[in-house]
Design a protein around this motif. Structure first.
Motif, PDB file in Angstrom:
ATOM      1  N   GLU A   1      -7.267  -0.613  11.251  1.00 47.58           N
ATOM      2  CA  GLU A   1      -6.067  -0.605  12.139  1.00 47.58           C
ATOM      3  C   GLU A   1      -4.760   0.135  11.421  1.00 47.58           C
ATOM      4  O   GLU A   1      -4.137   1.062  11.866  1.00 47.58           O
ATOM      5  CB  GLU A   1      -5.507  -1.696  13.106  1.00 47.58           C
ATOM      6  N   GLU A   2      -4.530  -0.660  10.583  1.00 48.30           N
ATOM      7  CA  GLU A   2      -3.391  -0.222   9.466  1.00 48.30           C
ATOM      8  C   GLU A   2      -3.413   1.082   9.047  1.00 48.30           C
ATOM      9  O   GLU A   2      -2.736   2.099   8.793  1.00 48.30           O
ATOM     10  CB  GLU A   2      -3.156  -1.214   8.360  1.00 48.30           C
ATOM     11  N   TYR A   3      -4.868   1.401   8.708  1.00 41.74           N
ATOM     12  CA  TYR A   3      -5.103   2.746   8.076  1.00 41.74           C
ATOM     13  C   TYR A   3      -4.766   3.781   8.857  1.00 41.74           C
ATOM     14  O   TYR A   3      -4.226   4.695   8.635  1.00 41.74           O
ATOM     15  CB  TYR A   3      -6.534   2.715   7.744  1.00 41.74           C
TER      16      TYR A   3
ATOM     17  N   ALA B   1       0.870  -1.128   0.094  1.00 42.21           N
ATOM     18  CA  ALA B   1      -0.041   0.040  -0.023  1.00 42.21           C
ATOM     19  C   ALA B   1       0.837   1.326   0.137  1.00 42.21           C
ATOM     20  O   ALA B   1       2.009   1.356   0.380  1.00 42.21           O
ATOM     21  CB  ALA B   1      -0.863   0.118   1.266  1.00 42.21           C
ATOM     22  N   ASP B   2       0.257   2.232  -0.720  1.00 42.70           N
ATOM     23  CA  ASP B   2       0.956   3.638  -0.690  1.00 42.70           C
ATOM     24  C   ASP B   2      -0.034   4.694  -0.396  1.00 42.70           C
ATOM     25  O   ASP B   2      -0.988   4.635  -0.858  1.00 42.70           O
ATOM     26  CB  ASP B   2       1.525   3.914  -2.184  1.00 42.70           C
ATOM     27  N   MET B   3       0.201   5.506   0.510  1.00 43.14           N
ATOM     28  CA  MET B   3      -0.658   6.602   1.004  1.00 43.14           C
ATOM     29  C   MET B   3      -0.032   7.661   1.007  1.00 43.14           C
ATOM     30  O   MET B   3       0.650   8.198   2.124  1.00 43.14           O
ATOM     31  CB  MET B   3      -1.281   6.271   2.500  1.00 43.14           C
ATOM     32  N   PRO B   4      -0.058   8.556   0.084  1.00 41.58           N
ATOM     33  CA  PRO B   4       0.436  10.115  -0.008  1.00 41.58           C
ATOM     34  C   PRO B   4      -0.354  11.047   0.775  1.00 41.58           C
ATOM     35  O   PRO B   4      -1.660  10.788   0.679  1.00 41.58           O
ATOM     36  CB  PRO B   4       0.251  10.483  -1.369  1.00 41.58           C
ATOM     37  N   ILE B   5       0.027  11.814   1.669  1.00 46.46           N
ATOM     38  CA  ILE B   5      -0.595  12.506   2.745  1.00 46.46           C
ATOM     39  C   ILE B   5      -0.158  14.099   2.571  1.00 46.46           C
ATOM     40  O   ILE B   5       1.194  14.296   2.569  1.00 46.46           O
ATOM     41  CB  ILE B   5      -0.364  12.140   4.156  1.00 46.46           C
ATOM     42  N   GLY B   6      -0.890  15.090   2.441  1.00 47.93           N
ATOM     43  CA  GLY B   6      -0.494  16.333   2.716  1.00 47.93           C
ATOM     44  C   GLY B   6      -1.083  17.052   3.929  1.00 47.93           C
ATOM     45  O   GLY B   6      -2.291  16.578   4.077  1.00 47.93           O
ATOM     46  N   TYR B   7      -0.428  17.833   4.713  1.00 47.56           N
ATOM     47  CA  TYR B   7      -0.932  18.220   5.996  1.00 47.56           C
ATOM     48  C   TYR B   7      -0.400  19.511   6.045  1.00 47.56           C
ATOM     49  O   TYR B   7       0.823  19.873   5.783  1.00 47.56           O
ATOM     50  CB  TYR B   7      -0.283  17.000   6.867  1.00 47.56           C
ATOM     51  N   MET B   8      -1.239  20.364   6.770  1.00 47.50           N
ATOM     52  CA  MET B   8      -0.869  21.661   7.394  1.00 47.50           C
ATOM     53  C   MET B   8      -0.614  21.736   8.911  1.00 47.50           C
ATOM     54  O   MET B   8      -1.700  21.547   9.687  1.00 47.50           O
ATOM     55  CB  MET B   8      -2.005  22.672   6.880  1.00 47.50           C
ATOM     56  N   PRO B   9       0.503  21.778   9.398  1.00 47.13           N
ATOM     57  CA  PRO B   9       0.764  21.251  10.694  1.00 47.13           C
ATOM     58  C   PRO B   9       0.332  22.340  11.743  1.00 47.13           C
ATOM     59  O   PRO B   9      -0.141  22.066  12.786  1.00 47.13           O
ATOM     60  CB  PRO B   9       2.289  21.416  10.815  1.00 47.13           C
ATOM     61  N   ASN B  10       0.472  23.610  11.373  1.00 46.58           N
ATOM     62  CA  ASN B  10      -0.087  24.446  12.392  1.00 46.58           C
ATOM     63  C   ASN B  10      -1.666  24.498  12.498  1.00 46.58           C
ATOM     64  O   ASN B  10      -2.179  24.692  13.635  1.00 46.58           O
ATOM     65  CB  ASN B  10       0.079  25.957  11.876  1.00 46.58           C
ATOM     66  N   LEU B  11      -2.320  24.136  11.242  1.00 45.92           N
ATOM     67  CA  LEU B  11      -3.606  24.302  11.435  1.00 45.92           C
ATOM     68  C   LEU B  11      -4.170  22.792  11.729  1.00 45.92           C
ATOM     69  O   LEU B  11      -5.111  22.392  11.933  1.00 45.92           O
ATOM     70  CB  LEU B  11      -4.292  24.749  10.190  1.00 45.92           C
ATOM     71  N   GLU B  12      -3.163  21.845  11.690  1.00 44.79           N
ATOM     72  CA  GLU B  12      -3.501  20.354  11.941  1.00 44.79           C
ATOM     73  C   GLU B  12      -4.603  19.820  11.033  1.00 44.79           C
ATOM     74  O   GLU B  12      -5.745  19.392  11.581  1.00 44.79           O
ATOM     75  CB  GLU B  12      -3.739  20.078  13.389  1.00 44.79           C
ATOM     76  N   LYS B  13      -4.444  20.133   9.701  1.00 46.21           N
ATOM     77  CA  LYS B  13      -5.534  19.768   8.704  1.00 46.21           C
ATOM     78  C   LYS B  13      -5.024  19.077   7.632  1.00 46.21           C
ATOM     79  O   LYS B  13      -3.809  19.404   7.104  1.00 46.21           O
ATOM     80  CB  LYS B  13      -6.286  20.908   8.246  1.00 46.21           C
ATOM     81  N   ILE B  14      -5.515  17.963   7.293  1.00 49.38           N
ATOM     82  CA  ILE B  14      -4.983  16.935   6.286  1.00 49.38           C
ATOM     83  C   ILE B  14      -5.888  17.470   4.875  1.00 49.38           C
ATOM     84  O   ILE B  14      -6.728  17.721   4.751  1.00 49.38           O
ATOM     85  CB  ILE B  14      -5.293  15.507   6.309  1.00 49.38           C
ATOM     86  N   THR B  15      -5.093  17.841   3.641  1.00 49.54           N
ATOM     87  CA  THR B  15      -5.557  18.702   2.321  1.00 49.54           C
ATOM     88  C   THR B  15      -5.442  17.364   1.523  1.00 49.54           C
ATOM     89  O   THR B  15      -5.746  17.707   0.397  1.00 49.54           O
ATOM     90  CB  THR B  15      -4.888  19.764   2.244  1.00 49.54           C
ATOM     91  N   LEU B  16      -4.522  16.307   1.541  1.00 45.59           N
ATOM     92  CA  LEU B  16      -4.449  15.378   0.495  1.00 45.59           C
ATOM     93  C   LEU B  16      -4.089  14.149   1.219  1.00 45.59           C
ATOM     94  O   LEU B  16      -3.297  13.770   2.288  1.00 45.59           O
ATOM     95  CB  LEU B  16      -2.938  15.541  -0.343  1.00 45.59           C
ATOM     96  N   LEU B  17      -5.118  13.068   0.753  1.00 41.94           N
ATOM     97  CA  LEU B  17      -4.938  11.556   1.320  1.00 41.94           C
ATOM     98  C   LEU B  17      -5.399  10.854   0.172  1.00 41.94           C
ATOM     99  O   LEU B  17      -6.558  10.946  -0.029  1.00 41.94           O
ATOM    100  CB  LEU B  17      -5.943  11.571   2.768  1.00 41.94           C
ATOM    101  N   GLN B  18      -4.422   9.902  -0.160  1.00 40.12           N
ATOM    102  CA  GLN B  18      -4.894   9.029  -1.340  1.00 40.12           C
ATOM    103  C   GLN B  18      -4.378   7.667  -0.860  1.00 40.12           C
ATOM    104  O   GLN B  18      -3.502   7.853   0.100  1.00 40.12           O
ATOM    105  CB  GLN B  18      -4.208   9.401  -2.470  1.00 40.12           C
ATOM    106  N   LEU B  19      -4.924   6.813  -1.165  1.00 42.07           N
ATOM    107  CA  LEU B  19      -4.503   5.233  -0.853  1.00 42.07           C
ATOM    108  C   LEU B  19      -4.444   4.390  -2.067  1.00 42.07           C
ATOM    109  O   LEU B  19      -5.720   4.311  -2.732  1.00 42.07           O
ATOM    110  CB  LEU B  19      -5.474   4.857   0.295  1.00 42.07           C
ATOM    111  N   ASP B  20      -3.445   3.730  -2.302  1.00 39.45           N
ATOM    112  CA  ASP B  20      -3.280   2.832  -3.450  1.00 39.45           C
ATOM    113  C   ASP B  20      -2.903   1.539  -2.732  1.00 39.45           C
ATOM    114  O   ASP B  20      -2.046   1.642  -2.128  1.00 39.45           O
ATOM    115  CB  ASP B  20      -2.179   3.069  -4.349  1.00 39.45           C
ATOM    116  N   GLY B  21      -3.662   0.607  -2.775  1.00 39.93           N
ATOM    117  CA  GLY B  21      -3.404  -0.769  -1.996  1.00 39.93           C
ATOM    118  C   GLY B  21      -4.521  -0.973  -0.805  1.00 39.93           C
ATOM    119  O   GLY B  21      -5.604  -0.188  -0.917  1.00 39.93           O
ATOM    120  N   VAL B  22      -4.413  -2.042   0.009  1.00 36.68           N
ATOM    121  CA  VAL B  22      -5.645  -2.267   0.873  1.00 36.68           C
ATOM    122  C   VAL B  22      -4.903  -2.315   2.147  1.00 36.68           C
ATOM    123  O   VAL B  22      -3.970  -3.033   2.399  1.00 36.68           O
ATOM    124  CB  VAL B  22      -6.093  -3.738   0.642  1.00 36.68           C
TER     125      VAL B  22
END
Ligand code: UDP
Length: 244
Positions: free
Chosen positions: A210-212, A185-206
């Motif tokens: 719990e793993e997620y 699995a591959d999960m690209p994440i984009g995150y704004m650390p000061n605002l604690e907000k995720i702006t990109l989350l994709q998932l290729d795989g299963v």
């Protein structure tokens, strides 16, 4: 996910990955703010063997005019891979993948950029992948944030990006090209650390639930590492010796 090389050891008995890294260790990351004199803002990133240049232009008039919005500015992103950036020459025509990555990077940056401050205008972000080795969308997103800040575009926060994934039944940080091809699995994440907000989350795989959850945590921790390097790039240019 493909199992390209069934004989490759992705994770050895000491928990060391195929490129010598530990499970929670990112690749070497170097970011330089500025560098392109004809752009309003720019940045260059090396993320492992990925090499990516970003130029930002604007806020400027929108052409064609009908694309402009009287209430807000618009963000346009073009992610482009050079034909020589990968081992097997890439067709220079825009691919579905490049269109998809341009779209997800634009949507990941939009919450960070105060577009409402400059209605009727456009901010254009041009991303040139010079060398690719897995994880280009995260590296490009991180560099684009620095280039936008370098252009003086008002922002709520910078978006830092890093992938996590599952390799040899283990959640690891920053999946490289081999791990992307042969891993689970591959999960690209984009995150704004000061605002604690995720702006990109994709998932290729299963992944199991719990793993997620673990993957998101590991990826967000990676984004925080990238964020410190983004800030340092800007500090080096504006307060240190790294300026042009
Ligand atoms: N890649 C390639 N040829 C292509 C497109 C991609 O060799 O035409 C490689 C490249 O190294 C890229 C990797 O495949 O980084 C993984 O691509 P993916 O679509 O998962 O996006 P990325 O991980 O780069 O964000």
């Amino acid at each position: 996910m493909g199992g390209r090389d069934a004989t490759m050891v992705l994770l050895d008995e000491n928990g060391i990955r195929c490129d010598g890294r530990k499970v929670n260790e990112p690749r070497r990351i170097m970011i330089k703010a500025g560098g392109l004199k004809n752009a309003d803002g720019s940045a260059y990133i090396e993320f492992g063997d990925n090499k990516i240049l970003v130029g930002v232009f604007g806020p400027r008039d929108v052409h064609p005019k009908h694309m402009s919005n009287t209430d807000t500015g618009i963000l346009r992103v073009r992610y482009h891979m050079e034909p020589f950036s990968v081992g097997e020459r890439k067709n220079p025509a825009p691919s579905r993948r490049e269109i998809e990555i341009s779209k997800v990077i634009k949507e990941a940056l939009e919450p960070a950029v105060m577009l409402d401050k400059f209605p009727r205008t456009a901010v254009d972000v041009f991303i040139e992948v010079l060398q690719a080795d897995g994880g280009t969308r995260c590296a490009a997103l991180s560099a684009a944030s620095v280039a936008l800040a370098d252009a003086g575009i008002p922002m709520r926060d910078m978006v830092a990006a890093c992938a996590a994934g599952k390799v040899a039944d283990t959640i690891v940080l920053d999946v490289n090209n081999e791990e992307d091809q042969a891993g689970q699995a591959d999960m690209p994440i984009g995150y704004m650390p000061n605002l604690e907000k995720i702006t990109l989350l994709q998932l290729d795989g299963v992944l199991t639930p719990e793993e997620y959850t673990k993957c998101v945590q590991v990826g967000v921790d990676g984004c925080k590492i990238v964020y410190d390097i983004q800030k340092k790039a800007l500090q080096d240019k504006y307060f240190g010796n790294g300026g042009d």
